[in-house]
Design a protein around this motif. Structure first.
Motif, short mmCIF file in Angstrom:
data_model
loop_
_atom_site.label_atom_id
_atom_site.label_comp_id
_atom_site.label_asym_id
_atom_site.label_seq_id
_atom_site.Cartn_x
_atom_site.Cartn_y
_atom_site.Cartn_z
N GLY A 1 10.04 -45.07 -41.71
CA GLY A 1 10.36 -44.09 -42.73
C GLY A 1 10.95 -42.82 -42.19
N THR A 2 11.80 -42.92 -41.16
CA THR A 2 12.35 -41.71 -40.55
C THR A 2 13.17 -40.90 -41.54
OG1 THR A 2 12.49 -42.95 -38.50
CG2 THR A 2 13.65 -40.89 -38.58
N GLU A 3 13.99 -41.59 -42.33
CA GLU A 3 14.87 -40.85 -43.23
C GLU A 3 14.09 -40.18 -44.34
OE1 GLU A 3 17.80 -43.60 -44.44
OE2 GLU A 3 18.64 -43.81 -42.44
N LYS A 4 13.00 -40.74 -44.74
CA LYS A 4 12.18 -40.08 -45.75
C LYS A 4 11.43 -38.91 -45.14
CE LYS A 4 9.90 -39.40 -49.47
NZ LYS A 4 10.56 -38.64 -50.53
N LEU A 5 10.96 -39.08 -43.90
CA LEU A 5 10.27 -37.98 -43.24
C LEU A 5 11.20 -36.80 -43.04
CD1 LEU A 5 8.23 -39.77 -40.46
CD2 LEU A 5 7.32 -38.56 -42.41
N ALA A 6 12.52 -37.10 -42.93
CA ALA A 6 13.47 -36.00 -42.69
C ALA A 6 13.45 -35.00 -43.83
CB ALA A 6 14.87 -36.56 -42.51
N GLU A 7 13.13 -35.46 -45.02
CA GLU A 7 13.17 -34.54 -46.14
C GLU A 7 12.07 -33.50 -46.07
OE1 GLU A 7 13.05 -36.98 -49.58
OE2 GLU A 7 14.69 -38.25 -48.86
N GLU A 8 11.05 -33.76 -45.24
CA GLU A 8 9.94 -32.83 -45.16
C GLU A 8 9.91 -32.06 -43.86
OE1 GLU A 8 7.40 -32.61 -47.53
OE2 GLU A 8 8.76 -33.80 -48.73
N ARG A 9 10.91 -32.24 -43.02
CA ARG A 9 10.86 -31.62 -41.70
C ARG A 9 12.02 -30.66 -41.57
NH1 ARG A 9 6.98 -34.08 -41.92
NH2 ARG A 9 6.04 -35.63 -40.55
N TYR B 1 15.00 -28.74 -39.38
CA TYR B 1 16.01 -29.38 -38.54
C TYR B 1 15.54 -29.52 -37.11
CZ TYR B 1 19.19 -29.08 -42.42
OH TYR B 1 19.77 -29.24 -43.63
N VAL B 2 14.84 -28.53 -36.60
CA VAL B 2 14.37 -28.65 -35.21
C VAL B 2 13.26 -29.68 -35.12
CG1 VAL B 2 13.22 -27.47 -33.34
CG2 VAL B 2 15.04 -26.36 -34.56
N GLN B 3 12.41 -29.74 -36.14
CA GLN B 3 11.36 -30.76 -36.10
C GLN B 3 11.95 -32.14 -36.18
OE1 GLN B 3 9.01 -29.52 -39.35
NE2 GLN B 3 7.52 -28.47 -38.05
N PHE B 4 13.07 -32.27 -36.93
CA PHE B 4 13.64 -33.59 -37.06
C PHE B 4 14.27 -34.05 -35.75
CE2 PHE B 4 14.68 -37.26 -39.20
CZ PHE B 4 16.00 -37.59 -39.02
N VAL B 5 14.68 -33.11 -34.90
CA VAL B 5 15.22 -33.53 -33.61
C VAL B 5 14.21 -34.39 -32.86
CG1 VAL B 5 15.99 -32.68 -31.37
CG2 VAL B 5 16.77 -31.58 -33.41
N THR B 6 12.92 -34.02 -32.95
CA THR B 6 11.92 -34.84 -32.26
C THR B 6 11.83 -36.22 -32.88
OG1 THR B 6 10.14 -34.12 -33.68
CG2 THR B 6 10.59 -32.80 -31.75
N SER C 1 18.06 -25.10 -47.85
CA SER C 1 16.73 -24.73 -47.38
C SER C 1 16.57 -25.14 -45.92
CB SER C 1 15.66 -25.42 -48.24
OG SER C 1 15.76 -26.80 -48.03
N ILE C 2 15.36 -24.96 -45.42
CA ILE C 2 15.18 -25.19 -43.99
C ILE C 2 15.06 -26.66 -43.64
CG2 ILE C 2 14.11 -22.98 -43.55
CD1 ILE C 2 11.43 -24.34 -43.70
N ALA C 3 14.97 -27.51 -44.65
CA ALA C 3 14.86 -28.95 -44.37
C ALA C 3 16.02 -29.64 -45.06
CB ALA C 3 13.53 -29.49 -44.88
N CYS D 1 4.20 -27.42 -36.34
CA CYS D 1 3.99 -28.72 -35.71
C CYS D 1 4.55 -29.80 -36.62
CB CYS D 1 2.50 -28.93 -35.46
SG CYS D 1 2.11 -30.58 -34.91
N PRO D 2 5.41 -30.69 -36.14
CA PRO D 2 6.01 -31.70 -37.02
C PRO D 2 4.98 -32.67 -37.58
CG PRO D 2 7.16 -31.62 -34.93
CD PRO D 2 5.95 -30.77 -34.78
N LEU D 3 3.88 -32.84 -36.91
CA LEU D 3 2.89 -33.80 -37.35
C LEU D 3 1.71 -33.14 -38.03
CD1 LEU D 3 2.95 -35.88 -34.13
CD2 LEU D 3 3.91 -36.53 -36.28
N GLY D 4 1.63 -31.80 -37.97
CA GLY D 4 0.54 -31.13 -38.63
C GLY D 4 -0.82 -31.41 -38.03
#
Lengths: 366, 223, 413
Positions: free
Chosen positions: A45-53, A55-60, A319-321, B97-100
């Motif tokens: 579910g990477t693409e769905k997680l992207a909506e909540e992260r 841009y820098v968090q999504f790099v990880t 927004s930021i995500a 934190c990306p994972l909280g």
């Protein structure tokens, strides 16, 4: 004598399926009659997680899609964000990104070809040699960003930290030794009659089939078409370095293997030129904040990853995500032709062909 | 002639059989007599005379020495180095934190400094079971209080033991990795070779002293 | 029967100590004077001696398997740039013991649908025939268990009993992967029998006898020089018969998970592996005896030492091959046997027949002339045959039209 085709499940739990991948194959004796790939076992579910992260968090998270080629995943995403937000990266950051991406290309091809030969049955010897070289590259990555595989080294605007002083002599030492190791690898494999007889002419696929299926990367270049995004739509500073695009004409397993070996040599050339041309300076523009807020809009940006064209389609709502982030994974697209490549060949060729496409299930399933 | 490629392959394999292995053995590696003598710092002949039993063990192939850490100073380890003296309880690490996995509970009746409040940290839990060592928490810490650690032996036998609590963070040895801390690299700090780092020396920007604060906020304003 | 056994020094020593009243065969008494057993009990002394001899040989073979497991894993490790197992015991010497404990303590799973008798018997059919081979191999100048005058024929016959085991294992497992492996194994084993037998005919003609002891005595010039084609064919045939790389396609780990022994666990699987290693040592022992001069060597080392040095050399070469070459495909394996090895073996038979007609009982000098002739013919044959090397692969059945090209441009089928 009446024979009956038998359906076998080359299950997700298998030593040679490059991850969790399932093939339902119908055999008539030893000859393959039908192939039905089933994947999705590694979907996270990477693409769905992207909506909540952010841009820098999504790099990880991008690191973990194609986990043997994290730097190029990062690079593709970061370039898309820069295009969307209108950020001009700083030159030193761009050079460092190119060095990291080309080193990662060498590492990814080493993994791909090592496992290709492991599937051929060479009892892990070429694999171990490939891993030995890859260890040197991973040590270089440890110097750059503290982690060997899942790097998250790149940020919008450049990279996050400059290379330490002991990086440059280590890179030069690696560049001096690598062509020798590629030569040694080739003298073990490329003249070997057993490898030749098992890979030449096997699983040939025509150029228009490849183009119709939007295949990219070394699979396309093994069919004779010089399509490399680094040359056709140059990004970063690829127009300032000189390199060739290796081609082969036969488009069989052997051609795909030899194209990747040649690409490793070309990547060594690129890294050498980057090391010579890199200029001192900041690695990231100071005005780029940690929480990047691109204006509302959408962008598609693609790079030439080791496995093909890796594209990111980002829709932002200010927004930021991101609002939506879709990843065009080259391994997923390259898998489409699997049935045409395999039907009519034997069991042994099935695994070898699958290895020569060089896919990564993390990318296929995301 | 058919078969020459195969013979060339044999040559490569034979050549590699005589190179030394590139494996890094962990946690200890078997050494022979020269290796054991070198790790003790004396030459092999003197080693045989001074410690004959150990020399015999080495010749029989039973001697082991602990592995040397070969990490770079930037290695992102599996634990964290946290300086309670620098931390203000802003919880940027927990927010980003990306994972909280970071849980921070602060007590607002903390110390009052001239620049604002510094909260007392009651709970600072980091769940190592899901931490991916991305380092974003370290990247966003404005006070350089949280650093990546340099250890990697934080594996435990149960999930509750994988939770790093504030007591463990306070008592852990302070060996910050130089990841995202260029000031540590400029000072030549290496977590395994330089000993522990003091909280006053790890920051990018230091807290102003009382004299500076007086100058900034009292004397200059009075002008 | 007992007279040929008593040529064997080991046997005679024990026998004469036990029953030296049999003065026709034992000259003089042993340290026990007239022997431990009273006269009339020679048959019992014979039984005890035979049991002890066989005990020593079989256990020696199994200990050899132990040592070979260790040696192979260390050597393949060094080839691949890693140390190999070195944790258990000094230099990792106790690793086979650790392996054995692991195998013995694993759960023995028999699939519910399996044919129990076949499933049970298959591992034994791998191990027992190979142990029988060690009965005729001369380990030293007067050390062997039995000097059969049909030694070579016995070895080939016993080794071909092994062809049953993969089919029994594959069919008994009632498993598609296992049947794939079993059918491949049968094709492989049957194809390589004939070149192996033909390659030994040349040796038979020059040595003049099938008995392995006589073959070693006839090698004043080692037969690897006198019969290069025969050696090549027999060596490749042996590597194929014991299903080692590059011929291990029946148990191809990267394709069929385990081939015919996928469903075996615990000590049954251990028996398969032990059988494979035993077969390697047995095949190497035969090669050393027939082609490399067995226990012959200069006098500064005892004959047993020469045998073991040569055996170690052959095993190192086999391990080296395993670590270097990738696997062949089944159709390539069979075409290599029938179109590559069989003509070479047939050429070898014709040439050896001609040469032994000219020189029926060759002396040392005549053997060297035969060496020269054989080497030139071998080189010429290999070069000529190499021109007909395998061409690029051809698809066995025509491919269907690509489903992608059938899609209409407007989208949707």
């Amino acid at each position: 004598m009446r024979t009956e085709p038998v359906t076998v499940n080359i299950g997700p739990h298998h030593p040679s399926t490059h991850g969790v991948f399932r093939l339902r194959v119908t055999f008539d004796g030893e000859v393959i009659v039908d192939v039905e790939p089933v994947f999705g076992y590694l979907h996270r579910g990477t693409e769905k997680l992207a909506e909540e992260r952010t841009y820098v968090q999504f790099v990880t998270l991008t690191d973990r899609m194609d986990y043997v080629a994290s730097m190029t995943n990062n690079q593709g995403f970061v370039l898309a964000v820069e295009k969307l937000a209108g950020i001009t990266p700083s030159p030193r950051g761009v050079w460092l990104r190119m060095i990291a991406a080309e080193l990662q290309r060498i590492a990814s091809h080493l993994v791909g070809m090592g496992f290709f030969l492991q599937d051929l049955g060479a009892f892990a010897t070429p694999l171990m040699y490939a891993m030995r070289e890859r260890e040197r590259i991973l040590d270089l990555f440890e110097m750059l960003c503290g982690a060997r595989i899942t790097n998250s080294y790149m940020r919008p605007g450049g990279v996050f930290m400059d290379a330490p002083e002991d990086f440059w002599p280590a890179v030069n030492r690696f560049l001096d030794e690598m062509p020798g190791y590629v030569d040694e690898y080739e003298s073990l494999i490329s003249g070997n009659e057993i490898v030749l007889s098992r890979t030449k002419g096997v699983a040939r696929v025509e150029l228009d089939a490849l183009i119709n299926a939007s295949i990219s990367g070394p699979m396309l270049r093994a069919a004779g078409l010089a399509w490399d995004l680094r040359k056709k739509h140059p990004y970063e500073f690829y127009d300032r370095v000189e390199f060739d695009v290796p081609l082969a004409q036969e488009s069989d397993n052997w051609a795909r293997y030899i194209v990747r070996i040649q690409e490793m040599r070309e990547s060594v050339k690129i890294v050498r030129q980057c090391v010579q041309q890199i200029e001192p300076g900041p690695i990231r523009p100071k005005e780029v904040p940690f929480l990047v807020r691109p204006p509302a809009g959408e962008v598609y940006s693609s790079i030439e990853g080791p496995k093909g064209e890796l594209g990111y389609y980002i829709v932002s709502d200010g927004s930021i995500a991101p609002y939506r982030c879709k990843v065009r994974a080259p391994s997923y697209i390259n898998l489409t032709l699997l049935k045409d490549m395999l039907v009519g060949w034997r069991v042994a060729d099935m695994i070898v062909t699958f290895g020569s496409i060089d896919i990564n299930m993390g990318e296929v399933d995301r | 002639m058919y078969g020459l490629g195969i013979l060339k392959g044999f040559g490569v394999t034979a050549l590699n059989a005589f190179r030394s292995p590139f494996t890094v053995e962990y946690p200890d590696r078997r050494v022979g007599l020269p290796g054991l003598a070198r790790s003790a710092g004396i030459n092999p002949l003197a080693f045989v005379l001074k410690r004959p039993k150990d020399a015999l063990k080495a010749v029989l192939g039973l001697a082991k020495i602990p592995a040397r850490s070969q990490q770079h100073s930037r290695f992102r380890g599996q634990d964290f180095t946290w300086y309670v003296e620098r931390c203000t309880g802003c919880a940027s690490c927990a927010k980003l934190c990306p994972l909280g996995i970071i849980k921070i509970v602060t007590d607002p009746s903390g110390r009052q400094t001239q620049e604002g409040e510094v909260y007392d940290i009651e709970t600072f839990d980091i769940d190592l079971a899901r931490c991916m060592a991305c380092g974003i928490c370290v990247e966003v810490c404005p006070y350089d209080a949280l650093h990546m650690g340099s250890g990697f032996e934080r594996a435990r036998y149960g999930f509750p033991n994988l939770l790093i609590t504030v007591d463990e963070l306070k008592k852990a040895p302070k060996r910050p990795s130089t990841w995202f801390r260029p000031q540590l690299e400029e000072r030549g700090y290496h977590p395994h070779k330089s000993g522990q780092a003091d909280w006053r020396l790890v920051g990018r920007h230091e807290r102003p002293t009382a004299g500076q604060l007086k100058r900034n906020w009292v004397d200059d304003r009075a002008k | 029967m007992t007279s040929s056994f008593l040529d064997n020094a080991f046997f005679r020593n024990i026998y004469c100590n036990l029953a030296s009243s049999d003065s026709a065969r034992c000259a003089g008494g042993g340290p026990f004077g007239d022997g431990l057993f009273p006269p009339g009990w020679e048959w019992f002394a014979f039984l005890v001696t035979a049991f002890l001899t066989v005990f020593v040989v079989i256990n020696g073979a199994l200990l050899g398997v132990n040592a070979y497991i260790w040696g192979e894993r260390r050597l393949i490790g060094r080839i691949q740039g890693r140390p190999g197992p070195n944790r258990w015991g000094p230099f990792g010497l106790l690793t086979p013991v650790a392996d054995l404990i692991k195998i013995l303590t694993k759960e023995d799973i028999v699939p519910a649908a399996a044919d129990r008798l076949l499933f049970f018997l298959a591992p034994f059919l791998i191990v027992v025939p190979v142990l029988l081979v060690f009965a005729v191999v001369p380990f030293g100048s007067s050390s062997w268990v039995a000097d059969l005058n049909i030694g070579l024929l016995y070895v080939l016959a016993v080794l071909s009993v092994e062809s049953f085991a993969p089919v029994m294992a594959g069919w008994g497992s009632q498993n598609r992967y296992a049947m794939f492996g079993a059918l491949r194994a049968v094709a492989l084993l049957v194809s390589y029998e004939i070149p192996m037998v033909l390659s030994l005919l040349g040796v038979l003609m020059i040595a003049g006898s099938l008995s392995l002891v006589d073959v070693v005595h006839a090698q004043s010039v080692p037969f690897i020089l006198v019969q290069p084609l025969g050696f090549l064919v027999f060596f490749i045939g042996t590597v194929a018969e014991i299903q080692r790389a590059p011929f291990d396609l029946a148990e191809a780990e990267s394709e069929l998970v385990g081939g015919y022994h996928t469903d075996y666990s615990g000590i049954r699987w251990g028996l398969f592996q032990a059988g494979e290693f035993l077969a390697t040592i047995a095949g190497a022992a035969i090669i050393v005896t027939v082609f490399l001069g067995g226990w012959r060597g200069p006098d500064f080392l005892p004959s047993h030492a020469w045998f073991f040095i040569k055996l170690t050399g052959v095993l190192v070469v086999m391990t080296w091959i395993r670590g270097t070459l990738p696997r062949l495909r089944i159709d390539q394996v069979t075409s290599f046997a029938w179109k590559g090895l069989l003509p070479l073996a047939a050429l070898n038979v014709v040439l050896s027949a001609l040469l032994s007609l000219i020189w029926p009982a060759p002396t040392n000098g005549e053997l060297w002339i035969m060496v020269a002739i054989n080497m030139t013919v071998a080189a010429a044959a290999l070069i000529v045959l190499g021109q007909f090397g395998p061409k690029a692969g051809e698809r066995p059945t025509p491919a269907p039209v690509s489903t992608l090209r059938e899609a209409t441009p407007g989208g949707g089928n």
